[in-house]
Design an enzyme around this catalytic site. Structure first.
Site, PDB file in Angstrom:
ATOM      1  CB  SER A   1     -43.862  76.247  67.444  1.00 25.44           C
ATOM      2  OG  SER A   1     -44.008  77.640  67.606  1.00 25.44           O
ATOM      3  CG  ASN A   2     -40.455  80.652  68.476  1.00 23.17           C
ATOM      4  OD1 ASN A   2     -39.862  80.787  67.411  1.00 23.17           O
ATOM      5  ND2 ASN A   2     -41.488  81.409  68.810  1.00 23.17           N
TER       6      ASN A   2
ATOM      7  NE  ARG B   1     -44.557  88.683  88.441  1.00 23.84           N
ATOM      8  CZ  ARG B   1     -45.480  88.103  87.664  1.00 23.84           C
ATOM      9  NH1 ARG B   1     -45.092  87.182  86.788  1.00 23.84           N
ATOM     10  NH2 ARG B   1     -46.746  88.422  87.763  1.00 23.84           N
TER      11      ARG B   1
ATOM     12  NE  ARG C   1     -44.780  83.040  86.384  1.00 30.93           N
ATOM     13  CZ  ARG C   1     -45.445  83.552  87.414  1.00 30.93           C
ATOM     14  NH1 ARG C   1     -46.763  83.642  87.384  1.00 30.93           N
ATOM     15  NH2 ARG C   1     -44.794  83.984  88.483  1.00 30.93           N
TER      16      ARG C   1
ATOM     17  CG  HIS D   1     -43.090  91.006  71.486  1.00 26.75           C
ATOM     18  ND1 HIS D   1     -44.012  90.654  72.455  1.00 26.75           N
ATOM     19  CD2 HIS D   1     -43.634  92.056  70.816  1.00 26.75           C
ATOM     20  CE1 HIS D   1     -45.060  91.462  72.383  1.00 26.75           C
ATOM     21  NE2 HIS D   1     -44.853  92.310  71.402  1.00 26.75           N
TER      22      HIS D   1
ATOM     23  CD  GLU E   1     -39.640  99.464  78.818  1.00 28.01           C
ATOM     24  OE1 GLU E   1     -40.486  99.943  78.056  1.00 28.01           O
ATOM     25  OE2 GLU E   1     -38.441  99.822  78.829  1.00 28.01           O
TER      26      GLU E   1
ATOM     27  CG  ASP F   1     -43.022  92.516  75.374  1.00 26.59           C
ATOM     28  OD1 ASP F   1     -42.445  91.436  75.555  1.00 26.59           O
ATOM     29  OD2 ASP F   1     -44.271  92.619  75.349  1.00 26.59           O
TER      30      ASP F   1
ATOM     31  CD  GLN G   1     -39.530  86.281  58.377  1.00 21.15           C
ATOM     32  OE1 GLN G   1     -38.526  86.825  58.828  1.00 21.15           O
ATOM     33  NE2 GLN G   1     -39.510  85.622  57.228  1.00 21.15           N
ATOM     34  CD  GLU G   2     -43.036  84.241  66.638  1.00 18.56           C
ATOM     35  OE1 GLU G   2     -42.802  83.457  67.571  1.00 18.56           O
ATOM     36  OE2 GLU G   2     -44.152  84.757  66.454  1.00 18.56           O
TER      37      GLU G   2
END
Length: 217
Positions: free
Chosen positions: A21-22, A73, A99, A117, A151, A153, A181-182
């Protein structure tokens, strides 16, 4: 193609894992010819991600790789990086990409990768942000667009949007208001970065001087 003030549009990839959706909000914004970024690729680590069909319908190239096919990863991230390079990508938006990217990938795209976030960082890093916000009894909740650093978020904030927390809210009700809001702040933040109005300087977000400020100097 050119964006604002005739400058080049930043070739942008959107990384997703689900319905996107974003991603849709970003694609709508980038469809405007004067937007300073253009979508050239939507990538997913899940071939079944619903957002891929949406991207194809919008005429955007798509690609998938499964992280399960790689031994580490970083090995997966290096393969993703090769896909991005093959499409001439200059800028990366993480939009529901489930991920944790490797330190190598963060360094590779330092200052050229942003994410969103569902909380007002630095509060409520990680998962289950809406339930945790309700449990904590906060009066304001929201979303944060930030540069991506190793790090989790933890990258510096570009833009935030907030919503009030109501009596009787459930995590789902609160999540729905935050998502609205996003969809507003992510395109705005991308425009700020892609146009050069804000940039990453070390671990800080700095704003470029305006023409008016340059004239006054």
């Amino acid at each position: 193609m050119t964006g604002r003030a005739g400058g080049p549009r930043r070739r942008t990839a959107i990384l997703i894992s689900g319905r996107g959706s974003n991603m849709e909000a970003l694609l709508r914004a980038m469809a405007a010819p004067d937007f300073p970024a253009e979508a050239v690729l939507v990538f997913s680590n899940r071939a079944e991600a619903g957002g891929l069909a949406t991207a194809r319908a919008a005429g955007i190239a798509t690609a998938t790789l499964s992280h399960r096919d790689y031994p580490s990863r970083e090995a997966f991230d290096r393969a993703v990086d090769a896909v991005l390079a093959g499409h001439g990508v200059e800028f990366v938006c993480l939009a529901g990409f489930m991920r944790v990217v490797s330190p190598w990938f963060c360094e590779r795209w330092l200052g050229r990768m942003i994410s969103i976030h569902p909380a007002l960082l630095p509060a409520f890093k990680g998962l289950d942000t809406h339930a945790r916000a309700l449990e904590a009894g906060v009066k304001l909740h929201g979303a944060t667009v930030h540069f991506v650093l190793p790090e989790l978020d933890g990258g510096p904030t570009i833009l935030q949007g907030s919503v009030p927390v109501h009596d009787g809210d459930t995590p789902d009700k609160l999540a729905a208001r935050v998502l609205e809001q996003e969809h507003v702040i992510y395109p705005r933040a991308l425009a700020l970065v892609a146009s050069g109005q804000v940039r990453l300087d070390g671990e800080r977000v700095v704003q470029a001087p305006t023409d008016e400020g340059a004239a006054d100097a």
